[in-house]
Write an enzyme that holds these catalytic residues in place. Structure first.
Site, short mmCIF file in Angstrom:
data_model
loop_
_atom_site.label_atom_id
_atom_site.label_comp_id
_atom_site.label_asym_id
_atom_site.label_seq_id
_atom_site.Cartn_x
_atom_site.Cartn_y
_atom_site.Cartn_z
N SER A 1 -36.29 -38.51 12.34
CA SER A 1 -34.88 -38.25 12.12
C SER A 1 -34.15 -39.58 12.04
O SER A 1 -34.57 -40.58 12.63
CB SER A 1 -34.32 -37.44 13.29
N LYS B 1 -31.16 -33.71 3.03
CA LYS B 1 -31.92 -33.53 1.79
C LYS B 1 -31.06 -33.07 0.64
O LYS B 1 -31.49 -33.12 -0.52
CB LYS B 1 -33.07 -32.53 2.01
#
Length: 550
Positions: A466, A121
């Site tokens: 993921s 992120k």
């Protein structure tokens, strides 16, 4: 210069005094102010080495006549946050990082920025914040981790997540699992496959925001220090030439990044982050529809973990992103880059490609692109699957739903042996608002793979996955359950039909039944009542819009 607002004139004498208190001289204040945005932390392996890179960047800035100022942002490790409440903070941290970069750069009048992120992120968060300012910036991603080795075979973090499932069904012992744990992650860097962090690094380079080869140079390689120093020098040139990010980030540049993503089979999380980055330029500048449209232009040309046999070190040695651009030259748009050369000029400069790792377009790994956008009554606004990491026998699947209202419920059922061949596991109330935070479902998907069910069981969620997930994992179902999407009304035993080739996903129910069930849904009640996640839950947009704050 923007920094003149901070340092020029009699009226700015107090400002200069404060800068002098930090050790800066009058001579330093005559130069462009360059913010060096670090994300060093001692808890994230992808970030433990970033002090070395920031020092190299600052050397480069000084050498070319700029004055660097280093500051930090937060950085969350998705792997450490995985499987518990901490994962709810991962995606929301992207917005905090963006706000921090914007705030620090604007408050201190920086003329340009060098961004130093590594993990999932942090890369998009930093870029989003820098784009709001529209000042020159370059990204130096921290680089991948080398794979480990156990009993003569390469391994990495996902080997452990799947190892938990293997242990549950008796394929390996606890002692063997512990031995893999000791060697799977040998040092600094982002996890060794084409997971989210490395996918975003590759796309950042494809966008033209990093110098060539930056994405794949590994964290422990001295080349990374050298490219950091070169970046520090280059940003001073961009400031003097006033090369703004909006000069580089055209629609065509985003299309290049998406084409590279689809060809490599990157993480499904890119379908959140690329639209979110583009949103800082213009609302809906890039949408899921662009991924869908471009997925028909390129095949899947690289067999990289989690969907293949190779690691990021193999991609780097095969020629990195410049080599990928060369292979895709007939599809790539000619756009500007921070390097000064155009995308096609970089591609044409490539002298070596290992075609065993980066396949030719006419001899791909798979004919279809590595990512697929599906739509249907279950996801009218779309959902995403990493088809390049799915067994072809699961490209079409039909089976009964096993419904769970959280990741925790689902993982307990999977490890408890309640999932059988043919099932479609549905995990809901894990979307951006409903979760909140749209947790990654790596633990459930890895357990399914480790137990040998990934060629017979599909998993669908309004959460996300993921970059390390593999198998028939379909995420980002939009609208999410909290927004009244049909996923909220699915019941155990409902037949779900998936066709990844035709890009369709539907639940086999009459329209009248769907309407009746939707009418009986209770109004969404936020799970968290205070703190950042409470605000995030109220303000976040849908996954198909990048899960940005409204």
């Amino acid at each position: 210069m923007i920094s003149d607002n901070v340092k020029k004139g009699v009226i700015r004498s107090p400002n200069r005094a404060l800068l002098k208190a930090c050790g800066y001289s009058d001579e330093d204040m005559e130069k462009p102010f360059i913010g060096v945005v670090n994300s060093f932390t001692e808890v994230v392996p992808g970030h433990i080495h970033l002090k070395t890179l920031s020092d190299a960047v600052k050397h480069g800035v000084y050498a070319n006549g700029g004055t660097p100022f280093e500051f930090n942002t937060i950085g969350i490790c998705d792997g450490i946050a995985m499987g518990h409440e901490g994962m709810k903070y991962s995606l929301p941290s992207r917005e905090i990082i963006a706000d921090a970069v914007e705030s620090m750069a604007r408050a201190h009048g920086f003329d340009g920025l060098v961004l130093i992120p590594t993990c999932d992120k942090i890369v998009p968060g930093m870029i989003m914040g820098a784009l709001r300012l529209n000042i020159p910036f370059i990204v130096v991603t921290g680089g991948p981790m080398l794979p480990g080795e156990f009993q003569g075979k390469k391994c990495e973090l996902i080997s452990l997540f799947e190892g938990v499932g293997e242990y549950q069904v008796g394929k390996i012992t606890e002692e063997e699992l512990k031995s893999i744990e000791e060697c799977a992650c040998p040092g600094a860097g982002s996890c060794a496959g084409l997971y989210t962090a490395n996918s975003m690094a590759c796309l950042t380079e494809a966008l033209g925001l990093s110098l060539p080869m930056c994405a794949t140079i590994h964290a422990v390689d001295a080349q990374k220090v050298r490219i950091a120093k070169k970046t520090g020098s280059k940003i001073v040139d961009l400031v003097k030439e006033d090369v703004k990010p909006t000069d580089i980030l055209t629609k065509e540049a985003f299309e290049n990044a998406i084409l590279v993503d689809l060809a490599l089979g990157g993480s499904t999380n890119t379908t959140l982050h690329i639209p979110a980055i583009a949103n800082e330029i213009e609302n809906k500048f890039i949408t899921l529809d662009d991924f869908d449209r471009l997925s028909d232009e390129v095949p899947h040309i690289a067999s990289i973990k989690p969907g293949g046999e190779h690691y990021m070190i193999d991609l780097h040695n095969a020629g990195g992103i410049p080599a990928v651009l060369k292979v895709l030259k007939e599809k790539i748009r000619n756009t500007k880059t921070v390097d000064g050369r155009s995308t096609l000029e970089i591609a044409e400069s490539v002298k070596y490609v290992n075609y065993d790792v980066i396949r030719k377009v006419e001899a791909p790994v798979h004919e279809t692109a590595g990512l697929r956008v599906l739509k249907g009554n279950l996801a009218p606004n779309g959902c995403v699957v990493k088809i390049g990491a799915v067994d072809p026998k699961m490209h079409k699947h039909e089976g009964p739903a096993k419904v769970y209202n959280s990741e925790d419920e689902a993982i307990a059922a999977i490890l408890g042996g309640k999932i059988v061949e043919g099932d479609v596991v549905v995990i809901r109330h894990e979307g951006p608002s409903g979760g909140p935070g749209m947790r990654e479902m790596l633990s459930p998907t890895s357990a399914i793979c480790g137990m040998g069910l990934d060629d017979s069981v599909a998993l669908i969620t309004d959460g996300r996955f993921s970059g390390g997930s593999r198998g028939p994992c379909i995420g980002h179902v939009s609208p999410e359950a909290a927004a009244g999407g049909l996923i909220a009304a699915i019941e155990n035993g409902d037949i779900i039909k998936i066709d990844m080739i035709e890009k369709e996903i539907n639940v086999d129910l009459d329209e009248s039944v769907i309407k009746e069930r939707l009418s009986k849904l209770e109004e969404f009640e936020p799970k968290i009542k205070k703190g950042y996640l409470s605000r995030y839950s109220r303000l976040v947009s849908s996954a198909d819009e990048g899960a940005v704050l409204k």
